[in-house]
Design a protein around this motif. Structure first.
Motif, PDB file in Angstrom:
ATOM      1  N   ARG A 193      58.820  30.009  53.620  1.00  0.00           N
ATOM      2  CA  ARG A 193      59.372  28.652  53.559  1.00  0.00           C
ATOM      3  C   ARG A 193      60.820  28.660  54.037  1.00  0.00           C
ATOM      4  O   ARG A 193      61.556  29.613  53.789  1.00  0.00           O
ATOM      5  N   THR A 194      61.204  27.583  54.696  1.00  0.00           N
ATOM      6  CA  THR A 194      62.586  27.423  55.146  1.00  0.00           C
ATOM      7  C   THR A 194      63.178  26.153  54.550  1.00  0.00           C
ATOM      8  O   THR A 194      62.545  25.100  54.550  1.00  0.00           O
ATOM      9  N   TYR A 195      64.409  26.276  54.054  1.00  0.00           N
ATOM     10  CA  TYR A 195      65.172  25.148  53.530  1.00  0.00           C
ATOM     11  C   TYR A 195      66.323  24.923  54.512  1.00  0.00           C
ATOM     12  O   TYR A 195      67.292  25.681  54.528  1.00  0.00           O
ATOM     13  N   ASN A 196      66.199  23.901  55.362  1.00  0.00           N
ATOM     14  CA  ASN A 196      67.190  23.629  56.394  1.00  0.00           C
ATOM     15  C   ASN A 196      68.043  22.441  55.961  1.00  0.00           C
ATOM     16  O   ASN A 196      67.602  21.288  56.020  1.00  0.00           O
ATOM     17  N   PHE A 197      69.267  22.737  55.530  1.00  0.00           N
ATOM     18  CA  PHE A 197      70.128  21.689  54.981  1.00  0.00           C
ATOM     19  C   PHE A 197      70.659  20.722  56.046  1.00  0.00           C
ATOM     20  O   PHE A 197      70.697  19.505  55.794  1.00  0.00           O
ATOM     21  N   LEU A 253      64.699  17.327  51.327  1.00  0.00           N
ATOM     22  CA  LEU A 253      65.257  18.541  50.748  1.00  0.00           C
ATOM     23  C   LEU A 253      65.957  18.313  49.406  1.00  0.00           C
ATOM     24  O   LEU A 253      65.730  19.074  48.458  1.00  0.00           O
ATOM     25  N   PRO A 254      66.789  17.275  49.243  1.00  0.00           N
ATOM     26  CA  PRO A 254      67.444  17.081  47.940  1.00  0.00           C
ATOM     27  C   PRO A 254      66.444  16.927  46.799  1.00  0.00           C
ATOM     28  O   PRO A 254      66.654  17.463  45.705  1.00  0.00           O
ATOM     29  N   GLY A 282      63.600  20.094  41.954  1.00  0.00           N
ATOM     30  CA  GLY A 282      62.391  20.535  41.267  1.00  0.00           C
ATOM     31  C   GLY A 282      61.146  19.751  41.594  1.00  0.00           C
ATOM     32  O   GLY A 282      60.098  19.945  40.958  1.00  0.00           O
ATOM     33  N   ASN A 283      61.219  18.853  42.583  1.00  0.00           N
ATOM     34  CA  ASN A 283      60.044  18.050  42.960  1.00  0.00           C
ATOM     35  C   ASN A 283      59.173  18.833  43.947  1.00  0.00           C
ATOM     36  O   ASN A 283      59.203  18.600  45.157  1.00  0.00           O
ATOM     37  N   LEU A 284      58.386  19.759  43.409  1.00  0.00           N
ATOM     38  CA  LEU A 284      57.559  20.648  44.220  1.00  0.00           C
ATOM     39  C   LEU A 284      56.098  20.222  44.291  1.00  0.00           C
ATOM     40  O   LEU A 284      55.296  20.891  44.938  1.00  0.00           O
TER      41      LEU A 284
END
Length: 373
Positions: free
Chosen positions: A309-313, A330-331, A336-338
């Motif tokens: 997984r990638t979290y691209n801000f 992302l926010p 915690g909204n998974l």
């Protein structure tokens, strides 16, 4: 495929469980009795659904014959033609229910879960994001009414986490979180970056079903246990006693270190709990090797290219590379909204298991093409 997989093996297993439950000594082991009873109830429902599916098939065949018979009563033929679409839909719905029930359940799904988060490549930025992932899973757990019990942690100088190990207890914890195992990649401009360049860092997450002593037999002779004085960032003493515990399992080389507790006994108990969970995970992975086509690898080496997984801000984007899912929220995910991500992973998992069960082609995932977004 109209035909379902053979039901014979499931009927045989049901007969075996019925025989076990008829034994006078069946309830001497309450935990085993509960597991057997739950499996027996599921198999009984499966066989009853399968019988209903076959009855519907015979009914549809009779309806089809009636509709095609030019000599049949017109009213009966018209009624049969009217009933056929609804009967076909009911049978298809029942078929999906039966196929789902035929997929072998994972006995660890109902377990509590030990999670381990470690900073990978990326220095301080990796440890800072490791702390944010810990917060993410804490928020997700709180939202589901689960409880978090810290077991071990190692802080970085800048307020991040080099490593954190914690236990999550609640309903169906492992079933929801098992897909989180792997390398998580973050792309963003670190607070320490003066030139505004985007950096890429990685964090490894391991998800382990909580093990009990009856699950894994550990020979004390296989353990190398040492105690030492715990220390914090910058060498500051955490406590003044030799309460930190390190356990090495010699046959596998697994090492666990716990120092969060003030008591040596508490740290030893927590270290043993983590070790048992790691050994149980190894055992489960070996038993599930035949499902390697599911392509659910564990954490790898922590390199930048081995990611799930990638979290691209900068792009406000979360991408799960295993199933090609991209969300521009992302926010919300970091709060915690998974649910959306986990639900999609569960659907993909079901599709792959269904393909293995029915002999159909495996679904093609975006990650199979080697994308490196």
């Amino acid at each position: 495929m109209d035909q379902l997989p053979d039901i014979l093996s499931f009927r045989r297993r049901l007969d075996e469980l019925d025989a076990q439950m008829a034994d006078p000594s069946f309830y001497t082991n309450p935990r085993k009795a509960a597991d057997v009873t739950r499996e027996q109830q599921g198999l009984r429902e499966l066989t009853e659904s399968h019988a209903a599916y076959e009855r519907m098939g015979r009914d549809l065949a009779e309806h089809t014959k009636l509709v095609k018979d030019p000599k049949a009563d017109p009213e009966l033929r018209s009624l049969a033609q009217l009933e056929m679409p609804e009967l076909t839909q009911q049978r298809e719905t029942l078929k999906q229910k039966i196929l789902l029930a035929m997929i072998p359940p994972e006995p660890t799904d109902s377990r509590n879960t030990v999670m381990e988060i470690r900073a990978g490549t990326g220095g301080d930025e990796a440890s800072l994001f490791a702390a944010e992932l810990y917060r993410l899973y804490t928020k997700y757990a709180e939202g589901r009414g689960w409880k978090i019990q810290p077991m071990s942690s190692s802080a970085s100088d800048r307020g991040g986490l080099k490593e954190v190990i914690f236990l999550i207890t609640g309903e169906q914890v492992y079933k929801q979180l098992k897909y989180e195992s792997g390398v998580h990649r973050v792309q963003r401009i670190p607070v320490t970056e003066a030139n505004g360049r985007i950096h890429t860092s990685t964090i490894t997450v391991a998800v382990l079903p909580e093990a009990e002593e009856v699950d894994v037999q550990i020979d004390p002779q296989d353990l190398d246990i040492s105690v030492m004085r715990a220390s914090g960032p910058g060498g500051q003493g955490v406590n003044t006693t030799d309460s930190a515990v390190r356990i090495v399992h010699k046959p596998t080389g697994l090492m666990v270190y716990c120092a969060d507790g003030r008591s040596q006994q508490k740290n030893k108990a927590q270290a043993m709990a983590v070790l048992r969970s790691r050994l149980l995970k190894l055992k489960v992975d070996e038993e599930q090797a035949k499902y390697a086509a599911q392509r659910r690898g564990q954490i790898g080496t922590g390199g930048r290219s081995e990611r799930i997984r990638t979290y691209n801000f900068p792009q406000n984007r979360v991408t799960d590379h295993r199933i090609g899912l991209t969300l521009y929220s992302l926010p919300a995910v970091m709060e915690g909204n998974l649910d959306t991500v986990i639900a999609a992973l569960q659907r993909a998992d079901f599709e792959e298991k269904l393909a293995l069960l029915t002999g159909g082609p495996l679904p093609v995932r975006a990650g199979d093409a080697g994308d490196d977004d």
